[in-house]
Scaffold this active site. Structure first.
Site, PDB file in Angstrom:
ATOM      1  CB  THR A   1      -0.791   0.092   1.375  1.00 20.24           C
ATOM      2  OG1 THR A   1      -1.536  -1.261   1.276  1.00 20.24           O
ATOM      3  CG2 THR A   1      -1.762   1.168   1.346  1.00 20.24           C
TER       4      THR A   1
ATOM      5  CG  ASN B   1      -1.857 -11.509   4.637  1.00 14.81           C
ATOM      6  OD1 ASN B   1      -2.181 -10.839   3.946  1.00 14.81           O
ATOM      7  ND2 ASN B   1      -0.605 -11.755   5.526  1.00 14.81           N
ATOM      8  CB  CYS B   2      -7.763 -11.571   5.479  1.00 15.05           C
ATOM      9  SG  CYS B   2      -6.816  -9.980   6.027  1.00 15.05           S
TER      10      CYS B   2
ATOM     11  CB  THR C   1      11.287   4.363  13.465  1.00 18.16           C
ATOM     12  OG1 THR C   1      12.296   4.979  12.774  1.00 18.16           O
ATOM     13  CG2 THR C   1      10.542   3.329  12.719  1.00 18.16           C
TER      14      THR C   1
ATOM     15  N   GLY D   1       2.166  -1.211   9.913  1.00 15.87           N
ATOM     16  CA  GLY D   1       1.526  -2.508  10.264  1.00 15.87           C
ATOM     17  C   GLY D   1       1.581  -3.265  11.284  1.00 15.87           C
TER      18      GLY D   1
HETATM   19  P1  FAD Z   1       2.269  -8.479   6.380  1.00 12.65           P
HETATM   20  O1  FAD Z   1       1.098  -8.415   5.488  1.00 12.65           O
HETATM   21  O2  FAD Z   1       2.387  -9.867   6.996  1.00 12.65           O
HETATM   22  O3  FAD Z   1       3.640  -8.249   5.522  1.00 12.65           O
HETATM   23  C1  FAD Z   1       4.894  -8.174   6.049  1.00 12.65           C
HETATM   24  C2  FAD Z   1       5.949  -8.942   4.960  1.00 12.65           C
HETATM   25  O4  FAD Z   1       6.993  -8.585   5.314  1.00 12.65           O
HETATM   26  C3  FAD Z   1       5.946 -10.524   4.745  1.00 12.65           C
HETATM   27  O5  FAD Z   1       5.481 -10.844   3.372  1.00 12.65           O
HETATM   28  C4  FAD Z   1       7.433 -10.789   5.091  1.00 12.65           C
HETATM   29  O6  FAD Z   1       7.774 -11.928   4.328  1.00 12.65           O
HETATM   30  C5  FAD Z   1       7.868  -9.601   4.763  1.00 12.65           C
HETATM   31  N1  FAD Z   1       9.356  -9.435   5.579  1.00 12.65           N
HETATM   32  C6  FAD Z   1       9.503  -9.583   6.824  1.00 12.65           C
HETATM   33  N2  FAD Z   1      10.688  -9.129   7.110  1.00 12.65           N
HETATM   34  C7  FAD Z   1      11.357  -9.116   5.921  1.00 12.65           C
HETATM   35  C8  FAD Z   1      12.673  -8.441   5.665  1.00 12.65           C
HETATM   36  N3  FAD Z   1      13.556  -8.392   6.773  1.00 12.65           N
HETATM   37  N4  FAD Z   1      13.034  -8.379   4.354  1.00 12.65           N
HETATM   38  C9  FAD Z   1      11.982  -8.714   3.549  1.00 12.65           C
HETATM   39  N5  FAD Z   1      10.988  -8.869   3.685  1.00 12.65           N
HETATM   40  C10 FAD Z   1      10.378  -9.091   4.999  1.00 12.65           C
HETATM   41  N6  FAD Z   1      -6.574  -8.888   9.331  1.00 12.65           N
HETATM   42  C11 FAD Z   1      -7.788  -8.381   9.216  1.00 12.65           C
HETATM   43  O7  FAD Z   1      -7.956  -7.399   9.354  1.00 12.65           O
HETATM   44  N7  FAD Z   1      -8.900  -9.274   8.790  1.00 12.65           N
HETATM   45  C12 FAD Z   1      -8.697 -10.426   8.616  1.00 12.65           C
HETATM   46  O8  FAD Z   1      -9.904 -11.261   8.350  1.00 12.65           O
HETATM   47  C13 FAD Z   1      -7.335 -11.215   8.754  1.00 12.65           C
HETATM   48  N8  FAD Z   1      -7.289 -12.469   8.487  1.00 12.65           N
HETATM   49  C14 FAD Z   1      -6.095 -12.925   8.586  1.00 12.65           C
HETATM   50  C15 FAD Z   1      -5.880 -14.438   8.253  1.00 12.65           C
HETATM   51  C16 FAD Z   1      -4.774 -14.885   8.431  1.00 12.65           C
HETATM   52  C17 FAD Z   1      -4.444 -16.485   8.167  1.00 12.65           C
HETATM   53  C18 FAD Z   1      -3.586 -13.833   8.731  1.00 12.65           C
HETATM   54  C19 FAD Z   1      -1.929 -14.554   8.956  1.00 12.65           C
HETATM   55  C20 FAD Z   1      -3.808 -12.448   8.915  1.00 12.65           C
HETATM   56  C21 FAD Z   1      -4.997 -12.088   8.824  1.00 12.65           C
HETATM   57  N9  FAD Z   1      -5.122 -10.770   9.190  1.00 12.65           N
HETATM   58  C22 FAD Z   1      -6.395 -10.169   9.074  1.00 12.65           C
HETATM   59  C23 FAD Z   1      -3.941  -9.833   9.611  1.00 12.65           C
HETATM   60  C24 FAD Z   1      -3.480  -8.961   8.393  1.00 12.65           C
HETATM   61  O9  FAD Z   1      -3.162 -10.001   7.444  1.00 12.65           O
HETATM   62  C25 FAD Z   1      -2.211  -8.342   8.910  1.00 12.65           C
HETATM   63  O10 FAD Z   1      -2.456  -7.438   9.968  1.00 12.65           O
HETATM   64  C26 FAD Z   1      -1.540  -7.614   7.942  1.00 12.65           C
HETATM   65  O11 FAD Z   1      -1.398  -8.483   6.764  1.00 12.65           O
HETATM   66  C27 FAD Z   1      -0.246  -6.848   8.320  1.00 12.65           C
HETATM   67  O12 FAD Z   1       0.194  -6.358   7.239  1.00 12.65           O
HETATM   68  P2  FAD Z   1       1.892  -5.937   7.653  1.00 12.65           P
HETATM   69  O13 FAD Z   1       2.318  -5.418   6.276  1.00 12.65           O
HETATM   70  O14 FAD Z   1       2.355  -5.413   8.663  1.00 12.65           O
HETATM   71  O15 FAD Z   1       2.453  -7.378   7.450  1.00 12.65           O
END
Ligand code: FAD
Length: 821
Positions: free
Chosen positions: A14, A41-42, A273, A282
């Protein structure tokens, strides 16, 4: 400007897209250590369960298409392994080639997400144990299911994802067991609301254990077992661990960025940060909760997406966009139920010592007179000072999402319960009522705040001393007959004015009805006639009944089946009569308790003997009511089905005269087990098993010292008062500690007796008890004795039910032998 992004899913992707929309000229590089970016993921649990059938549908974007559309350099299989904030540089490892290189940045965005917890328990690395975070995990689980075809699955942890997985594995035909360490599922909910989910899960043939954790896993050639802290062993073929997540903070921490008290990356209101050129969004960040003022982490996709947009704006336009924090608005489908919450729960407010009032209301999804209106339950928590809405929880079947979204909007905007009363919703009968459930929640809260009614909660009720108050059930006589709260007297609402002399002026008066409305009317009458200490039970009998019932259902897969009324029986389910019969349909959907029962009653008045009526109701309490009604009236309950929020009961008219209790041939046997002497306990179980073997219905009623026989060997910790501690110390702690009534000789006698029995191949007391359980012998513990001796139901064997003298007498009526041992 060169901007690097770590993480390419919800928050990262995003941010990247918004950055490009804001600035066509900046250089954007997004690193993702997995193979996929921007996936759903959801949706993963639903792909595993087959609701989402095509794997490609999970990918919102491919690296190629996303890179091209937004002119972003996307590097998958690339892990950022270190940050040097001073040099404004990151180190990257290409996971395919092993190549390591540095990359400079002007601005850096961290969106590394959160990883599932995998505690270091013995056996946790065994094959067949999975966590679910990403597409890779999903592929592995899916492959395991397709190749091994497991029949039994255990989900450890009953949060939103755990329950979604439980439903999806169940949908694939597996026997699913849920194991949860807390006393309830879904911790954002308060217990009373979680109890609605517990009772729903029970109807879905899902086994679940509450207040029990995993101590280890054991893997043999063919079996995978989970050992629980209680000593129980559950056999499984597939285990999903869903016990929580923790923020991926290591990269930030090693780079010297500040980590907050809850373990998330510390950010300010601009999502910066502790280094001004590094932003974070996130699941990995920690931020101040707008209601409690405490810092914490929100693990939700909506928050990650919104933060990504704000961070991108702040990077391109300077820190112009403030992040205000998340109120954790969440929703989940749990089989037929929809469960949603926003803001904070009563439990959190209590923990944070923030004064609050809670109120529970039950309303219909749309106008009752329009077909298929289904009840929903709303709990709100709000400030006693100014009515600010702190939190809301909604559980129901239809229209839960829109109610929760309205409530969340008010919470997010620092609104009050007075705002709820003024929400102007769209109304036509198929969609809502002129007063929407959200308005009703507001009206009730307003009445409480303005002193029009005082309320008591179901917890207040169980904590009061019996003689502190009088408990009045203001429902009709018929409803009262179908079940009420122990100790309640029945003064129907319409009789109150004529029976005022039955209300004391020197005692608390606790009023309740089905859901709270008639209780409120009763309180208003009494208040205006000079009774001051009058309280209405919030959520009424419905909330109380859901919350005080047994919440879990252990061991249902051990040679058990679930009966029509949702109780679990040992043995084999009776074969249904498959003869075709003419059935008259009766629609009682949309009616609230006691409407469906009343409708059934009048249909039966017209019915001919042996006529079968199938009645559909949307009031979930109808399931229990119809059983009680059949018992009281002597009509035959053929079947209860639960279909998409509807209770469908098939009932046969068994008698020619209405309301004549059916005469049941008295050939059962009942035993009152009063003594805890080993010899008497043995005799009781020998007789009981013998009678059961001869096909008799046997009930054992354990009272006073007899309760010591049916205590668990491994008991959960319970809080006791002094007297209960004394009883616990002085009395045998379970069946293995019983002594003989004669010749005990400081315990030598009972040891001798056990060893002689062993030599002579006679079953031990414990084996006899197990046989009794397997034979389906009903064991009832006397609740009065339990109270006197300070014994809680958790200390007794799980298959023992709790009952009063009435339960015993009811069984004795149907018996021709009644023994007192
Ligand atoms: P993520 O989407 O997890 O993305 C982080 C990414 O960073 C990962 O792909 C990882 O591989 C990558 N990464 C980490 N460290 C490094 C690094 N050092 N170098 C390179 N890449 C790296 N939320 C809802 O609101 N409703 C729902 O119904 C819901 N259902 C869910 C169902 C499941 C099974 C799961 C697992 C989660 C669900 N969630 C839901 C939660 C939601 O998916 C997360 O809150 C959201 O994806 C968080 O976004 P993010 O960008 O912080 O992390």
């Amino acid at each position: 400007m060169k901007i690097l992004i770590v993480g390419g899913v919800a928050g990262g992707a995003t941010t990247a897209a918004r950055l490009r929309r804001n600035d066509e000229n900046c250089e954007i590089v997004m690193f993702e250590r997995g193979k996929y970016i921007s996936y759903a993921n959801c949706g993963l649990p639903y792909y595993i369960g087959g609701t989402i059938q095509e794997r490609e549908k999970l990918f919102v974007q491919t690296p190629e298409a996303f890179g091209k559309r937004f002119n972003i350099d996307i590097r998958i299989m690339s892990e950022v392994t270190a940050i040097d904030p001073e040099k404004k540089e990151v180190r990257v490892k290409n996971l395919e080639t092993g190549n390591i290189y540095q990359e400079q940045f002007d601005k850096l965005v961290l969106s590394p997400g959160a990883e599932p917890l995998r505690p270091n328990l013995p056996g946790i690395k065994s094959e067949g144990i999975f966590t679910l975070r990403n597409v890779n995990d999903t592929d592995q689980i899916k492959e395991f299911i397709e190749s091994r075809k497991p029949k039994k699955a255990v989900v450890v942890g009953a949060g939103f994802i755990g329950l979604e997985m439980a439903e999806n594995l169940h949908k694939l035909g597996m026997q699913v067991t849920i194991v949860e360490m807390a006393e309830q599922v879904m911790t954002p909910l308060d217990y009373s609301m979680a109890s609605l989910v517990h009772q729903h899960l029970k109807t879905k043939n899902v086994e679940f254990y509450l207040k029990d954790g995993v101590s280890r896993f054991e893997k043999t050639e063919s079996k995978l077992s989970i050992m629980l802290m209680s000593g129980r062993k559950i056999e499984s073929e597939l285990i999903i661990l869903s016990i929580g997540v923790r923020p991926e903070n290591q990269l930030a921490q090693n780079g010297g960025l500040t980590i907050g008290e809850s373990g998330g990356i510390f950010v300010n209101e601009h999502l910066q940060t502790s280094h001004p050129d590094i932003y974070a969004v996130g699941d990995a960040i920690e931020f101040t909760n707008p209601i409690t003022g405490k810092r914490g982490i929100t693990y939700l996709a909506g928050s990650a997406n919104k933060q990504g947009r704000i961070a991108a704006d702040n990077i391109i336009f300077g820190n112009t966009h403030l992040y205000k924090g998340s109120i954790s608005t969440a929703i989940a489908k749990v089989f037929d139920l929809t469960v949603a919450s926003a803001g904070v729960s009563g439990r959190t407010l209590k923990k944070e010592q923030i004064p609050y009032i809670s109120s529970i209301t039950h309303s219909s999804s749309h106008a009752g007179y329009y077909p298929n209106a289904i009840p929903m339950t709303i709990k709100i928590v709000f400030s006693p000072e100014n009515g600010r809405l702190f939190g809301a929880q909604v559980v129901g079947y239809e229209g839960v999402d829109k109610r929760l979204d309205l409530l969340a909007t008010v919470i997010k905007n620092n609104g009050t319960v007075y705002d709820l009363t003024e929400i102007e919703h769209a109304y036509a009968p198929p969609y809502s009522s002129a007063k929407d459930p959200v308005n009703i929640a507001g009206f009730v809260a307003e009445n409480i705040l303005k002193g029009k009614v005082k309320i008591a909660t179901w917890r207040n009720l169980i904590n009061y001393q019996q003689n502190d108050f009088i408990l009045v059930d203001v429902r009709t006589h018929d409803e009262f007959q179908l079940g009420t709260i122990e100790g309640a007297i029945n003064i129907p609402l319409d009789d109150i004015r004529q029976r005022l002399n039955e209300f004391p002026k020197n005692k608390k008066i606790l009023i309740f009805c089905g859901v709270g409305l008639r209780g409120y009317l009763a309180c208003r009458i009494l208040n205006q006639l000079g009774f001051e200490d009058v309280y209405n039970l919030s959520g009424g009998y419905k909330t109380y009944e859901f919350a005080v019932q047994k919440q879990s259902n252990e061991d249902i897969y051990e040679n058990n089946y679930i009966g029509i009324e949702d109780h679990i029986y040992q043995g084999h389910q009776p074969i249904k009569d498959t003869q075709p019969k003419t059935v008259t349909e009766l629609d009682a959907c949309g009616l609230q308790c006691p409407g469906p029962i009343m409708k059934l009653k009048s249909a039966f008045e017209e019915a001919t003997p042996k006529q079968i009526i199938r009645v559909s109701a949307t009031d979930p309490a109808f399931g229990k009511d119809v059983q009680a009604w059949c018992k009281v009236t002597g009509n035959k309950l053929i079947e209860i089905q639960l279909l998409g929020g509807k209770v469908i009961a098939t009932v046969q008219k068994e008698i020619t005269q209405q309301n004549t209790k059916q005469v049941i041939p008295a050939n059962g046997k009942t035993l009152i087990v009063f003594s805890d002497d080993l010899d008497k306990a043995l005799a009781s179980f020998v007789i009981a098993n013998g009678a059961s073997a001869m096909g008799k219905k046997v009930t054992m009623f354990f009272t006073f010292w007899g309760l010591n026989i049916i205590k668990k060997q491994i008991k959960p910790h319970v809080n006791r008062n002094l007297i209960a501690k004394l009883f616990d110390f002085m009395l045998p702690s379970n069946s293995t500690k019983l002594t003989l009534s004669k010749m005990n000789m400081l315990g030598m006698g009972s040891k001798m007796m056990r060893s002689i029995m062993l030599k002579k191949n006679i079953d031990s007391l414990e084996n006899l008890m197990l046989q009794a359980k397997e034979n389906g012998i009903e064991m009832i513990a006397c609740n009065m004795s339990m109270e006197v001796m300070g014994i809680s139901k958790e200390e007794l064997l799980d298959h023992v039910s709790i009952g009063g003298v009435a339960s015993y007498l009811e069984r004795a009526e149907e018996a021709n032998v009644n023994l007192f041992v």
